[in-house]
Design an enzyme around this catalytic site. Structure first.
Site, PDB file in Angstrom:
ATOM      1  N   ASP A  48      58.934 -31.490  -6.489  1.00  0.00           N
ATOM      2  CA  ASP A  48      60.139 -32.119  -7.217  1.00  0.00           C
ATOM      3  C   ASP A  48      60.834 -31.445  -8.008  1.00  0.00           C
ATOM      4  OD1 ASP A  48      61.004 -34.164  -6.733  1.00  0.00           O
ATOM      5  OD2 ASP A  48      59.833 -35.623  -7.874  1.00  0.00           O
ATOM      6  N   LYS A  76      59.918 -41.044   2.919  1.00  0.00           N
ATOM      7  CA  LYS A  76      58.957 -39.759   2.963  1.00  0.00           C
ATOM      8  C   LYS A  76      58.093 -39.445   3.274  1.00  0.00           C
ATOM      9  CE  LYS A  76      61.081 -39.910  -2.571  1.00  0.00           C
ATOM     10  NZ  LYS A  76      60.929 -39.999  -3.729  1.00  0.00           N
ATOM     11  N   GLN A 101      56.864 -41.126  -8.386  1.00  0.00           N
ATOM     12  CA  GLN A 101      58.358 -41.365  -7.946  1.00  0.00           C
ATOM     13  C   GLN A 101      58.907 -42.168  -9.094  1.00  0.00           C
ATOM     14  OE1 GLN A 101      60.283 -42.103  -4.887  1.00  0.00           O
ATOM     15  NE2 GLN A 101      61.597 -42.930  -5.858  1.00  0.00           N
TER      16      GLN A 101
HETATM   17  N1  GUN Z   1      63.580 -41.514  -8.576  1.00  0.00           N
HETATM   18  C1  GUN Z   1      65.232 -41.073  -7.429  1.00  0.00           C
HETATM   19  N2  GUN Z   1      65.126 -39.373  -6.897  1.00  0.00           N
HETATM   20  C2  GUN Z   1      63.946 -39.522  -7.175  1.00  0.00           C
HETATM   21  C3  GUN Z   1      63.467 -37.888  -6.821  1.00  0.00           C
HETATM   22  O1  GUN Z   1      64.284 -36.913  -6.705  1.00  0.00           O
HETATM   23  N3  GUN Z   1      61.805 -37.979  -7.262  1.00  0.00           N
HETATM   24  C4  GUN Z   1      61.327 -39.350  -7.774  1.00  0.00           C
HETATM   25  N4  GUN Z   1      59.862 -38.738  -7.967  1.00  0.00           N
HETATM   26  N5  GUN Z   1      61.543 -40.022  -7.973  1.00  0.00           N
HETATM   27  C5  GUN Z   1      62.956 -40.029  -7.609  1.00  0.00           C
END
Ligand code: GUN
Length: 296
Positions: A121, A54, A98
């Site tokens: 998100d 990311k 995350q």
């Molecule tokens: N863990 C797995 N997929 C995601 C996501 O799209 N965003 C976040 N913040 N954590 C995740």
């Protein structure tokens, strides 16, 4: 049938180039550089590699990113305080915590602390509610990426039967909603299957579009797929593989070899949905930055 592969990497690259162009234009017009704050607690290797990807994607798009990685023993209060700091930081337009978080931290409390206007998100209750009633909001990245892939591949969703396997807040529930909403890439008849479903294959065999987000390799095999169906594999699982330098390989939730004999279109893992998730995160972060110049 020999499925055509839906190349998420290629589509993501095209969309990211477009986003980078828009980031440059925004900077030129307003002096604002879109910024993403990323919080990672603990040392889960998969989470760590997602977060690294990311950050790299942000840099490539010309965005600012602030990366905070803390040990698994970090307290909930420390995480909340970090989130609040990012809520008030004008360099940061989007916040990503995350998931999953270590067990002693309440995920709902942390998600609730994210300012809705920085919730790139799309996980806060306000965003989820807005999505459900069709108001302007940040769409969650993986489900939005899935819909973009279907649209770009020219897959008709309207009037077709979409079956979703999985009911998580991150993928299953929101992707089912996006597939059913009255909008482009939606208007499908949607069935959601989960661990309580009896005879999963009886449902998956009815799917024109099958989205699998169960979190387990081999959840769907070729015999469970209607010939000619479109199959989107959202799973990312590490399975031991001594022939690999790092000791594992990535597989989806769908058994690729048997599925490609049944499906007409199939997403590979890796290189399918994964790159699209990050792309939609960049898209939302740019959108969040733009909203600040429009007064929210
Ligand atoms: N863990 C797995 N997929 C995601 C996501 O799209 N965003 C976040 N913040 N954590 C995740």
């Amino acid at each position: 049938m020999h499925a055509k592969l839906l190349d998420g990497k290629q589509l993501a690259a095209e969309m990211r180039a477009d986003i980078a162009g828009q980031v440059a234009a925004l900077k030129k017009q307003t002096g604002i550089t879109p910024g993403l704050g990323v919080i990672l607690i603990g040392d889960d290797p998969a989470s760590s590699s997602y977060v690294t990807a990311k950050e790299k994607a942000c840099a490539e798009a010309g965005m600012f990113s602030q990366d905070v990685r803390l040990p698994a023993g970090t307290t909930q209060e420390e995480v909340l305080s970090l989130v609040r700091g990012m809520n008030g930081d004008p360099r940061i337009h989007g916040i990503l915590v995350q998931l999953p978080l270590p067990k002693h931290i309440c995920e709902a409390a942390v998600i609730n602390a994210i300012a809705p206007e920085k919730d790139v998100d799309g996980f806060t209750p306000l965003n989820v509610g807005r999505m459900m009633i069709g108001e302007s909001c940040f769409l969650p990245c993986t489900p939005h990426g899935v819909i973009q892939m279907l649209l770009k591949a020219g897959v008709q969703t309207s009037g077709r039967h979409a079956v979703v396997v999985g009911r998580s807040n991150i993928v299953g529930k929101p992707v089912a909603h996006l597939l059913m909403r009255k909008a482009e890439g939606g208007n499908a008849t949607v069935t959601v299957c989960h661990t309580g479903t009896r005879d999963l294959a009886a449902f998956t065999r009815q799917a024109d579009i099958l989205v699998v987000a169960a979190g387990h390799p081999g959840t769907v095999t070729g015999d469970m797929i209607k010939p000619g169906a479109v199959v989107i594999d959202v799973g990312v699982n590490r399975v031991p593989d001594s022939s690999k330098r790092n000791g594992f390989r990535l597989v989806g939730d769908v058994d690729f070899d048997s599925a490609k004999e049944a499906a007409s279109l199939l997403t590979p893992v890796p290189g399918g949905v994964g790159p699209m998730t990050i792309t939609m995160l960049l898209y939302n972060t740019l959108d969040a930055a733009r909203r600040t110049c429009e007064g929210g």
